[in-house]
Write a protein that holds these residues in place. Sequence first.
Motif, short mmCIF file in Angstrom:
data_model
loop_
_atom_site.label_atom_id
_atom_site.label_comp_id
_atom_site.label_asym_id
_atom_site.label_seq_id
_atom_site.Cartn_x
_atom_site.Cartn_y
_atom_site.Cartn_z
N VAL A 1 32.27 53.64 35.64
CA VAL A 1 33.68 53.42 35.95
C VAL A 1 33.90 53.29 37.46
N ASP A 2 35.10 52.80 37.80
CA ASP A 2 35.58 52.91 39.17
C ASP A 2 36.71 53.94 39.19
N GLU A 3 37.43 54.02 40.30
CA GLU A 3 38.44 55.07 40.42
C GLU A 3 39.71 54.78 39.63
N THR A 4 39.78 53.62 38.97
CA THR A 4 40.90 53.35 38.06
C THR A 4 40.53 53.68 36.61
N ALA A 5 39.30 54.14 36.37
CA ALA A 5 38.78 54.47 35.04
C ALA A 5 38.48 53.23 34.21
N ALA A 6 38.44 52.06 34.83
CA ALA A 6 38.16 50.83 34.09
C ALA A 6 36.69 50.77 33.66
N VAL A 7 36.45 50.34 32.42
CA VAL A 7 35.10 50.04 31.97
C VAL A 7 34.61 48.81 32.73
N ARG A 8 33.33 48.81 33.06
CA ARG A 8 32.79 47.72 33.88
C ARG A 8 31.76 46.92 33.09
N PHE A 9 31.80 45.61 33.25
CA PHE A 9 30.85 44.70 32.63
C PHE A 9 30.22 43.88 33.74
N ALA A 10 28.89 43.98 33.88
CA ALA A 10 28.19 43.29 34.97
C ALA A 10 28.88 43.57 36.30
N ASP A 11 29.24 44.85 36.48
CA ASP A 11 29.87 45.36 37.69
C ASP A 11 31.26 44.76 37.95
N ARG A 12 31.88 44.24 36.91
CA ARG A 12 33.24 43.72 37.02
C ARG A 12 34.15 44.57 36.13
N ALA A 13 35.27 45.01 36.67
CA ALA A 13 36.17 45.89 35.94
C ALA A 13 36.92 45.14 34.85
N SER A 14 36.96 45.74 33.66
CA SER A 14 37.78 45.19 32.59
C SER A 14 39.25 45.25 33.00
N PRO A 15 40.04 44.23 32.64
CA PRO A 15 41.46 44.26 33.00
C PRO A 15 42.31 45.18 32.11
N ASN A 16 41.77 45.59 30.95
CA ASN A 16 42.64 46.36 30.04
C ASN A 16 41.90 47.40 29.19
N LEU A 17 40.68 47.74 29.57
CA LEU A 17 39.90 48.73 28.82
C LEU A 17 39.45 49.83 29.77
N PHE A 18 39.79 51.07 29.42
CA PHE A 18 39.55 52.21 30.31
C PHE A 18 38.84 53.32 29.53
N VAL A 19 38.26 54.25 30.26
CA VAL A 19 37.48 55.31 29.61
C VAL A 19 37.70 56.62 30.34
N ALA A 20 37.67 57.73 29.59
CA ALA A 20 37.89 59.05 30.19
C ALA A 20 37.09 60.09 29.42
N GLY A 21 36.89 61.24 30.05
CA GLY A 21 36.24 62.36 29.41
C GLY A 21 34.73 62.24 29.34
N LEU B 1 46.27 47.11 39.70
CA LEU B 1 45.63 48.39 39.94
C LEU B 1 44.95 48.36 41.30
N MET B 2 45.15 49.42 42.07
CA MET B 2 44.52 49.52 43.38
C MET B 2 43.11 50.08 43.23
N ARG B 3 42.17 49.36 43.80
CA ARG B 3 40.78 49.78 43.68
C ARG B 3 40.15 49.92 45.07
N GLY B 4 39.18 50.87 45.15
CA GLY B 4 38.39 51.02 46.37
C GLY B 4 37.19 50.11 46.33
N LYS B 5 36.17 50.47 47.09
CA LYS B 5 35.02 49.57 47.23
C LYS B 5 33.71 50.18 46.76
N ASN B 6 33.65 51.49 46.57
CA ASN B 6 32.36 52.12 46.37
C ASN B 6 32.30 52.81 45.02
N TYR B 7 31.52 52.27 44.09
CA TYR B 7 31.44 52.85 42.76
C TYR B 7 30.05 53.39 42.43
N GLY B 8 29.07 53.13 43.27
CA GLY B 8 27.69 53.51 42.96
C GLY B 8 27.42 54.98 43.16
#
Length: 473
Positions: free
Chosen positions: A403-423, A464-471
């Motif tokens: 995930v990134d800081e918006t909790a978005a699921v990522r595909f090939a390091d690209r954030a999904s526009p409408n699918l999120f994950v938690a827990g 959604l506001m996103r940062g730059k560092n997810y690794g």
Amino acid sequence: MYDVLVIGGGNAALCAALMAREAGASVLMLEASPKEWRGGNSQHTRNLRCMHDAPQDVLVEAYPEEEFWQDLLKVTGGETNEYLARLIIRASSNCRGWMRSHGVRFQPSLSGALHTARTNAFFMGGGKALINAYYRSAEKLGVKVRYETPVATMELDGDRFVAAITEGGERFTAKTCVIASGGFESNRAWLREAWGRNDLGEWPADNFLIRGTRYNQGALLKEMMKAGADTIGDPSQGHCVAIDARAPLYDGGICTRIDCVSLGVVVNKHGERFYDEGEDFWPKRYAIWGRLVAQQPGQIGYSIIDRKVIGRFMPPVFPGVTAATLPELAAKLGLPVDSFMRSLDAYNAACKPGSFNHTILDDCRTEGIQPAKTHWALPIDAPPFYAYALRPGITFTYLSLKVDETAAVRFADRASPNLFVAGEMMAGNVLGKGYTAGVGMSIGTAFGRIAGTSAAAAAQGRSLMRGKNYGRH
């Protein structure tokens, strides 16, 4: 069509549903369990680890960000994403007011919960009371809940969520979706696959007990992996605790934990010690012992104490095996008496005089034996003697969606526009290995709230506001 579909029914799912509803979104929750078992593993929790710079209501003294971070860094051995970890740590400092607004109440640290009065806020009534409070609030706000509705598959259009399909074939569409349906700790076949065979030809996972819910089968984690979602974490890593070997297969919860490990010695089925029992305070080290026991022959260990330490730890729910002599204790446990006594005699002889104090890292230690015991090393010589058989107790697994800081699921390091994950399904971003008390609830609360906010914003067409560092670093 609902704005937000939340899949799951525990702490993270409820936090997501409540935040999305507060943001004006319509919300439907799908919980796999019957109503009486709702809440996932969260029903078995009791506290939340919280950063605070000064005393706050039930929290004494201060627990600043840097100390929280160092505690997390130590237990994970650096296998954590600092960017996301610090986000969670900061979020833990200001979530309790929001939690109270939804009916959650707190109480001072329990007298038997050493060292947590400063770091952890305890829920009045425990995790079940927290879960019930959130459900009452969600229902008042108009969140719709469907029980006994396990989701089996996800319909995606590339990286975009379209619909969730239940085991019964029902199809639920929504503008956005939050997945918070837990890990795969109750899926024995997947645990076997993750742990494999050991050098003795055993399948260690066959002897695991599940501390939490039987409903966390990992179906959606596997679905998302098949769909190409980015993952992080080792499937064999998880929150794994040494628990009473007599605990039930599922839902034993906290009361099955054996908390006297640091005050005595632990031997395997050959009567041999295998790790430093006094390495650190129990809330910082209890979660390594499940894995340590899992690595022993037969996946069993035995915690051995004497009369001197009774009353200095949370009493177990089941009585221990007792004996007037150590050889008698070994015989009652079915352990080889000779090797057991060699281990106990060597340990007793290696204990050096010191000032015993189980509330600090004291100077009572051993010298001249391996493994050493570095704190709280008292000779085991005061009858009656007590023993508790230990098995690995799996709480949740760490293989996760990235995930990134918006909790978005990522595909090939690209954030999904409408699918999120938690827990639990994203906790491995922060917990590469290890655990410290209450941090799972910190992660679930922080990212549940983030995921709900993000899902509502995406449903309403807000960016959604996103940062730059997810690794991980």
